[in-house]
Motif scaffolding. Structure first.
Motif, PDB file in Angstrom:
ATOM      1  N   CYS A   1       0.874  -1.167   0.000  1.00 21.45           N
ATOM      2  CA  CYS A   1       0.000   0.000   0.000  1.00 21.45           C
ATOM      3  C   CYS A   1       0.912   1.217   0.000  1.00 21.45           C
ATOM      4  CB  CYS A   1      -0.892  -0.018   1.235  1.00 21.45           C
ATOM      5  SG  CYS A   1      -2.007   1.372   1.309  1.00 21.45           S
ATOM      6  N   THR A   2       1.094   1.827  -1.169  1.00 15.37           N
ATOM      7  CA  THR A   2       2.145   2.823  -1.297  1.00 15.37           C
ATOM      8  C   THR A   2       1.852   3.861  -2.365  1.00 15.37           C
ATOM      9  OG1 THR A   2       4.533   3.053  -1.703  1.00 15.37           O
ATOM     10  CG2 THR A   2       3.390   1.313  -2.892  1.00 15.37           C
ATOM     11  N   THR A   3       2.648   4.905  -2.378  1.00 16.83           N
ATOM     12  CA  THR A   3       2.545   5.929  -3.423  1.00 16.83           C
ATOM     13  C   THR A   3       3.417   5.571  -4.625  1.00 16.83           C
ATOM     14  OG1 THR A   3       4.327   7.206  -2.396  1.00 16.83           O
ATOM     15  CG2 THR A   3       2.052   7.800  -1.806  1.00 16.83           C
ATOM     16  N   GLU A   4       4.259   4.563  -4.482  1.00 12.08           N
ATOM     17  CA  GLU A   4       5.120   4.118  -5.590  1.00 12.08           C
ATOM     18  C   GLU A   4       4.250   3.432  -6.641  1.00 12.08           C
ATOM     19  OE1 GLU A   4       8.138   4.980  -5.787  1.00 12.08           O
ATOM     20  OE2 GLU A   4       8.606   5.514  -3.718  1.00 12.08           O
ATOM     21  N   ASN A   5       4.061   4.095  -7.778  1.00  7.90           N
ATOM     22  CA  ASN A   5       3.091   3.570  -8.730  1.00  7.90           C
ATOM     23  C   ASN A   5       3.669   3.214 -10.091  1.00  7.90           C
ATOM     24  OD1 ASN A   5       3.561   6.110  -9.699  1.00  7.90           O
ATOM     25  ND2 ASN A   5       1.427   6.737  -9.774  1.00  7.90           N
ATOM     26  N   ASP A   6       4.983   3.247 -10.245  1.00  9.52           N
ATOM     27  CA  ASP A   6       5.517   2.886 -11.553  1.00  9.52           C
ATOM     28  C   ASP A   6       5.569   1.367 -11.691  1.00  9.52           C
ATOM     29  OD1 ASP A   6       8.544   1.990 -11.134  1.00  9.52           O
ATOM     30  OD2 ASP A   6       8.160   3.709  -9.819  1.00  9.52           O
ATOM     31  N   VAL A   7       5.511   0.910 -12.926  1.00  7.27           N
ATOM     32  CA  VAL A   7       5.436  -0.517 -13.216  1.00  7.27           C
ATOM     33  C   VAL A   7       6.635  -1.271 -12.637  1.00  7.27           C
ATOM     34  CG1 VAL A   7       5.372  -2.212 -15.088  1.00  7.27           C
ATOM     35  CG2 VAL A   7       4.032  -0.130 -15.255  1.00  7.27           C
ATOM     36  N   ALA A   8       7.811  -0.663 -12.643  1.00  3.29           N
ATOM     37  CA  ALA A   8       9.009  -1.333 -12.131  1.00  3.29           C
ATOM     38  C   ALA A   8       8.874  -1.638 -10.637  1.00  3.29           C
ATOM     39  CB  ALA A   8      10.248  -0.484 -12.387  1.00  3.29           C
ATOM     40  N   HIS A   9       8.347  -0.691  -9.863  1.00  4.76           N
ATOM     41  CA  HIS A   9       8.147  -0.927  -8.426  1.00  4.76           C
ATOM     42  C   HIS A   9       7.137  -2.044  -8.193  1.00  4.76           C
ATOM     43  CE1 HIS A   9      10.192   2.868  -7.289  1.00  4.76           C
ATOM     44  NE2 HIS A   9      10.316   2.262  -6.124  1.00  4.76           N
ATOM     45  N   ILE A  10       6.050  -2.005  -8.926  1.00  2.00           N
ATOM     46  CA  ILE A  10       5.007  -3.020  -8.768  1.00  2.00           C
ATOM     47  C   ILE A  10       5.561  -4.402  -9.124  1.00  2.00           C
ATOM     48  CG2 ILE A  10       2.764  -3.817  -9.618  1.00  2.00           C
ATOM     49  CD1 ILE A  10       2.081  -0.776  -9.999  1.00  2.00           C
ATOM     50  N   ALA A  11       6.258  -4.498 -10.230  1.00  5.73           N
ATOM     51  CA  ALA A  11       6.830  -5.783 -10.655  1.00  5.73           C
ATOM     52  C   ALA A  11       7.847  -6.284  -9.636  1.00  5.73           C
ATOM     53  CB  ALA A  11       7.479  -5.641 -12.031  1.00  5.73           C
ATOM     54  N   ARG A  12       8.668  -5.388  -9.121  1.00  5.65           N
ATOM     55  CA  ARG A  12       9.676  -5.765  -8.119  1.00  5.65           C
ATOM     56  C   ARG A  12       9.002  -6.314  -6.859  1.00  5.65           C
ATOM     57  NH1 ARG A  12      13.474  -1.653  -4.884  1.00  5.65           N
ATOM     58  NH2 ARG A  12      14.920  -3.151  -4.010  1.00  5.65           N
ATOM     59  N   ALA A  13       7.933  -5.665  -6.424  1.00  6.61           N
ATOM     60  CA  ALA A  13       7.212  -6.111  -5.231  1.00  6.61           C
ATOM     61  C   ALA A  13       6.585  -7.489  -5.459  1.00  6.61           C
ATOM     62  CB  ALA A  13       6.134  -5.097  -4.863  1.00  6.61           C
ATOM     63  N   LEU A  14       5.989  -7.696  -6.613  1.00 10.03           N
ATOM     64  CA  LEU A  14       5.348  -8.977  -6.904  1.00 10.03           C
ATOM     65  C   LEU A  14       6.385 -10.094  -7.011  1.00 10.03           C
ATOM     66  CD1 LEU A  14       2.608  -7.784  -9.419  1.00 10.03           C
ATOM     67  CD2 LEU A  14       2.309  -8.405  -7.008  1.00 10.03           C
ATOM     68  N   ARG A  15       7.531  -9.803  -7.607  1.00  9.97           N
ATOM     69  CA  ARG A  15       8.609 -10.805  -7.695  1.00  9.97           C
ATOM     70  C   ARG A  15       9.136 -11.168  -6.318  1.00  9.97           C
ATOM     71  NH1 ARG A  15      10.353  -7.731 -12.073  1.00  9.97           N
ATOM     72  NH2 ARG A  15      11.957  -6.779 -10.791  1.00  9.97           N
ATOM     73  N   ALA A  16       9.139 -10.203  -5.396  1.00  7.60           N
ATOM     74  CA  ALA A  16       9.650 -10.442  -4.041  1.00  7.60           C
ATOM     75  C   ALA A  16       8.647 -11.202  -3.175  1.00  7.60           C
ATOM     76  CB  ALA A  16      10.012  -9.118  -3.371  1.00  7.60           C
ATOM     77  N   GLY A  17       7.419 -11.370  -3.665  1.00 10.98           N
ATOM     78  CA  GLY A  17       6.450 -12.147  -2.906  1.00 10.98           C
ATOM     79  C   GLY A  17       5.198 -11.419  -2.484  1.00 10.98           C
ATOM     80  N   ALA A  18       5.008 -10.177  -2.934  1.00  8.80           N
ATOM     81  CA  ALA A  18       3.750  -9.483  -2.632  1.00  8.80           C
ATOM     82  C   ALA A  18       2.620 -10.174  -3.385  1.00  8.80           C
ATOM     83  CB  ALA A  18       3.838  -8.014  -3.027  1.00  8.80           C
ATOM     84  N   ASN A  19       1.450 -10.187  -2.784  1.00  6.26           N
ATOM     85  CA  ASN A  19       0.287 -10.809  -3.413  1.00  6.26           C
ATOM     86  C   ASN A  19      -0.564  -9.807  -4.181  1.00  6.26           C
ATOM     87  OD1 ASN A  19       0.744 -12.339  -0.576  1.00  6.26           O
ATOM     88  ND2 ASN A  19       0.211 -13.766  -2.204  1.00  6.26           N
ATOM     89  N   GLU A  20      -0.507  -8.545  -3.762  1.00  2.87           N
ATOM     90  CA  GLU A  20      -1.334  -7.522  -4.404  1.00  2.87           C
ATOM     91  C   GLU A  20      -0.737  -6.161  -4.102  1.00  2.87           C
ATOM     92  OE1 GLU A  20      -3.258  -6.292  -6.897  1.00  2.87           O
ATOM     93  OE2 GLU A  20      -4.250  -8.221  -6.666  1.00  2.87           O
ATOM     94  N   TYR A  21      -1.288  -5.129  -4.738  1.00  2.00           N
ATOM     95  CA  TYR A  21      -0.732  -3.786  -4.676  1.00  2.00           C
ATOM     96  C   TYR A  21      -1.869  -2.769  -4.628  1.00  2.00           C
ATOM     97  CZ  TYR A  21       3.420  -0.893  -5.603  1.00  2.00           C
ATOM     98  OH  TYR A  21       4.482  -0.040  -5.493  1.00  2.00           O
TER      99      TYR A  21
END
Length: 121
Positions: free
Chosen positions: A81-101
């Motif tokens: 749950c963040t203000t970081e909204n670029d695709v690279a941040h989202i992809a990095r979070a999902l690769r690290a194990g986040a389930n949703e954004y």
């Protein structure tokens, strides 16, 4: 009752998230940074974690990386749950194990939709 840990350095965000999540029947814990959150998880693993990215001491990405390496650290559903909204941040979070954004600012409907998507409500 399911337990959700809200991890954010903003007490206002934690308070808003707590009200929303308690409305969905969650027991809610809070942490002001990733280090506190990891300590809490090592004592009792929550069912869900609503996680900020930018925090002092330990940021959300580092917390998630470490969480996924500890025993039962793969169990909680993690929603960034963040203000970081670029695709690279989202992809990095999902690769690290986040389930949703979720993007800030958020409301009850957004949290409900994302928590439903990951099977928490």
């Amino acid at each position: 009752m399911k337990h959700c840990l809200v991890v954010d350095d903003s007490s206002v965000i934690r308070k808003v998230a707590r009200r929303i999540l308690e409305g969905f029947g969650f027991q809610v814990g809070e942490a002001g940074d990733g280090r506190q959150a990891l300590d809490i998880c090592l004592q009792a693993m929550p069912d869900a974690i609503l996680l900020d990215w930018n925090m002092p001491v330990m940021d959300g990405f580092e917390f998630l990386t470490q969480l996924r390496q500890v025993p039962d650290g793969d169990k909680p559903k993690v929603v960034f749950c963040t203000t970081e909204n670029d695709v690279a941040h989202i992809a990095r979070a999902l690769r690290a194990g986040a389930n949703e954004y979720i993007m800030k600012p958020f409301d009850k409907d957004i949290v409900e939709a994302k928590f439903q998507e990951v099977g928490l409500i």
